[in-house]
Motif scaffolding. Structure first.
Motif, PDB file in Angstrom:
ATOM      1  N   ASN A   1       7.381  -0.106   1.999  1.00  0.00           N
ATOM      2  CA  ASN A   1       6.659  -1.310   1.489  1.00  0.00           C
ATOM      3  C   ASN A   1       5.700  -0.920   0.293  1.00  0.00           C
ATOM      4  O   ASN A   1       4.729  -0.459   0.482  1.00  0.00           O
ATOM      5  N   VAL A   2       6.291  -1.144  -1.075  1.00  0.00           N
ATOM      6  CA  VAL A   2       5.669  -0.704  -2.060  1.00  0.00           C
ATOM      7  C   VAL A   2       3.954  -1.308  -2.432  1.00  0.00           C
ATOM      8  O   VAL A   2       3.239  -0.596  -2.500  1.00  0.00           O
ATOM      9  N   GLN A   3       3.839  -2.534  -1.962  1.00  0.00           N
ATOM     10  CA  GLN A   3       2.596  -3.152  -2.021  1.00  0.00           C
ATOM     11  C   GLN A   3       1.498  -2.375  -1.088  1.00  0.00           C
ATOM     12  O   GLN A   3       0.526  -2.212  -1.694  1.00  0.00           O
ATOM     13  N   ARG A   4       1.971  -2.014   0.045  1.00  0.00           N
ATOM     14  CA  ARG A   4       0.917  -1.452   0.960  1.00  0.00           C
ATOM     15  C   ARG A   4       0.727   0.070   0.484  1.00  0.00           C
ATOM     16  O   ARG A   4      -0.316   0.349   0.459  1.00  0.00           O
ATOM     17  N   VAL A   5       2.044   0.563  -0.194  1.00  0.00           N
ATOM     18  CA  VAL A   5       1.686   2.014  -0.497  1.00  0.00           C
ATOM     19  C   VAL A   5       1.031   2.013  -1.774  1.00  0.00           C
ATOM     20  O   VAL A   5      -0.169   2.886  -1.859  1.00  0.00           O
ATOM     21  N   ARG A   6       1.046   1.081  -2.753  1.00  0.00           N
ATOM     22  CA  ARG A   6       0.194   0.995  -3.717  1.00  0.00           C
ATOM     23  C   ARG A   6      -1.301   0.765  -3.546  1.00  0.00           C
ATOM     24  O   ARG A   6      -2.388   1.457  -4.148  1.00  0.00           O
ATOM     25  N   THR A   7      -1.669   0.023  -2.270  1.00  0.00           N
ATOM     26  CA  THR A   7      -3.180  -0.353  -1.960  1.00  0.00           C
ATOM     27  C   THR A   7      -3.545   0.909  -1.532  1.00  0.00           C
ATOM     28  O   THR A   7      -4.730   1.331  -1.865  1.00  0.00           O
ATOM     29  N   TRP A   8      -2.853   1.636  -0.546  1.00  0.00           N
ATOM     30  CA  TRP A   8      -3.415   2.889   0.012  1.00  0.00           C
ATOM     31  C   TRP A   8      -3.679   4.018  -1.117  1.00  0.00           C
ATOM     32  O   TRP A   8      -4.654   4.725  -0.952  1.00  0.00           O
ATOM     33  N   ILE A   9      -2.698   4.006  -1.993  1.00  0.00           N
ATOM     34  CA  ILE A   9      -2.835   4.794  -3.326  1.00  0.00           C
ATOM     35  C   ILE A   9      -4.344   4.597  -4.023  1.00  0.00           C
ATOM     36  O   ILE A   9      -5.036   5.535  -4.336  1.00  0.00           O
TER      37      ILE A   9
END
Length: 334
Positions: free
Chosen positions: A237-245
């Motif tokens: 889930n790219v958007q979720r990963v981006r948020t956590w990054i």
């Protein structure tokens, strides 16, 4: 395979030994040289001289050394994540405007307190203002990270947040008096010496939380190396990963900036050194390698600053180390 494993093992051992050696030298050197033997002797002897050595070691040198290690780890790892997320070799931990938000918070506190007649500003209030400024920018970036569909847009928006914060700081500098300006500029030069045990405890807690998030992100970060489309194909889930990054980077870079001020180039240069030494882009390897190299680099910078005739800001020395590396990267990649 065996040759590559042996190469990696030697590098890990060398980095570990170098870290221990630099840490020992860092607590020994300064305006007053304290040998390891004197430090050990002070623990077993009670005298005026040993009491002075104890105070210098426990309340000045040791917190400064631990701060250098933590700051080097946090900046290097957050810079690594930004370079992976944006697929940009010159991305750094401050690219999302976290540092600019911290600068804005500190500028507000220093200008207002000095303007009100309070020339003595507690370091705790400056750190609190920097944390609030960093969190403010982070809170604005989180909904953006969830809504935008590509990393380029996120990068541009982060730079715009930083530009707005920087513009507000410039406005306050232009209307401020020389006393407030001096306090603010001194903070922006960066320092590892203003962190006591209380501040170190808070800084450590924030960095540990950020590092826990980073550890859970290692596999998704490897997927992002193939591009967002391939990462989504792998079930990430790219958007979720981006948020956590973004959250992890805000915590790591924000904690360092709040307590040490902006420290330049470490987060940009160290990830490239790690990739070159370890000869891989696997985040399970280069993240701990970046952490070790970053800690070693900042310890070395602090030692040089301590040995100089006139005290040098830590950000100045890190820039002298990091700028040639970045120039080399640009020339190599044409």
């Amino acid at each position: 395979m065996m040759k590559g494993t042996k190469h990696s093992t030697l590098i890990w051992v060398a980095l570990g030994i170098l870290l221990i050696g630099l840490a020992i030298v860092d607590v020994c050197c300064g305006a007053v040289w304290i040998s390891p033997r004197e430090i050990m002797a002070s623990w077993s002897a009670i005298s005026t001289e040993s009491a002075i050595i104890d105070r210098i070691f426990f309340y000045l040198r040791l917190p400064k050394m631990l701060t250098a290690i933590l700051a080097g780890v946090a900046l290097s790892v957050s810079g690594m994540m930004m370079q992976t997320l944006f697929r940009n070799p010159l991305a750094g931990p401050y690219i999302l405007g976290v540092s600019s938000g911290a600068c804005l918070g500190v500028a507000v506190v220093t200008m207002l307190q000095v303007a009100g007649g309070g020339l003595q500003i507690a370091s705790g209030s400056i750190a609190a203002a920097a944390i609030i400024g960093s969190i403010a920018v982070l809170m604005m970036m989180l909904p953006v990270a969830r809504k935008v569909k590509d990393n380029v847009s996120l990068l541009i928006i982060g730079m715009m947040f930083g530009a707005v914060a920087g513009a507000l700081v410039n406005v306050m500098q232009n209307i401020s008096n020389p006393d407030s300006l001096k306090v603010f500029i001194t903070w922006t030069l960066g320092s590892l010496s203003n962190v006591g045990w209380g501040e170190l405890a808070v800084m450590s807690a924030i960095i540990i939380i950020g590092m826990i998030i980073v550890i859970t992100m290692m596999k998704p970060l490897n997927g992002l190396l193939l591009g967002e489309t391939y990462a989504q194909g792998l079930g990430i889930n790219v958007q979720r990963v981006r948020t956590w990054i973004v959250v992890a980077t805000g915590l790591l870079a924000g904690a360092v900036t709040a307590f040490c001020g902006p420290i330049a180039f470490v987060g940009v240069a160290v990830p490239h050194i790690a990739r070159g030494l370890m000869r891989t882009s696997n985040h399970r390897i280069i993240i701990p390698a970046s952490a070790l190299i970053g800690a070693n680099l900042l310890l070395a910078c602090d030692i040089i600053c301590s040995l100089s005739t006139y005290p040098l800001p830590i950000s100045t020395m890190s820039a002298l180390f990091g700028a040639p590396i970045i120039i080399g990267i640009i020339i190599k990649n044409k």
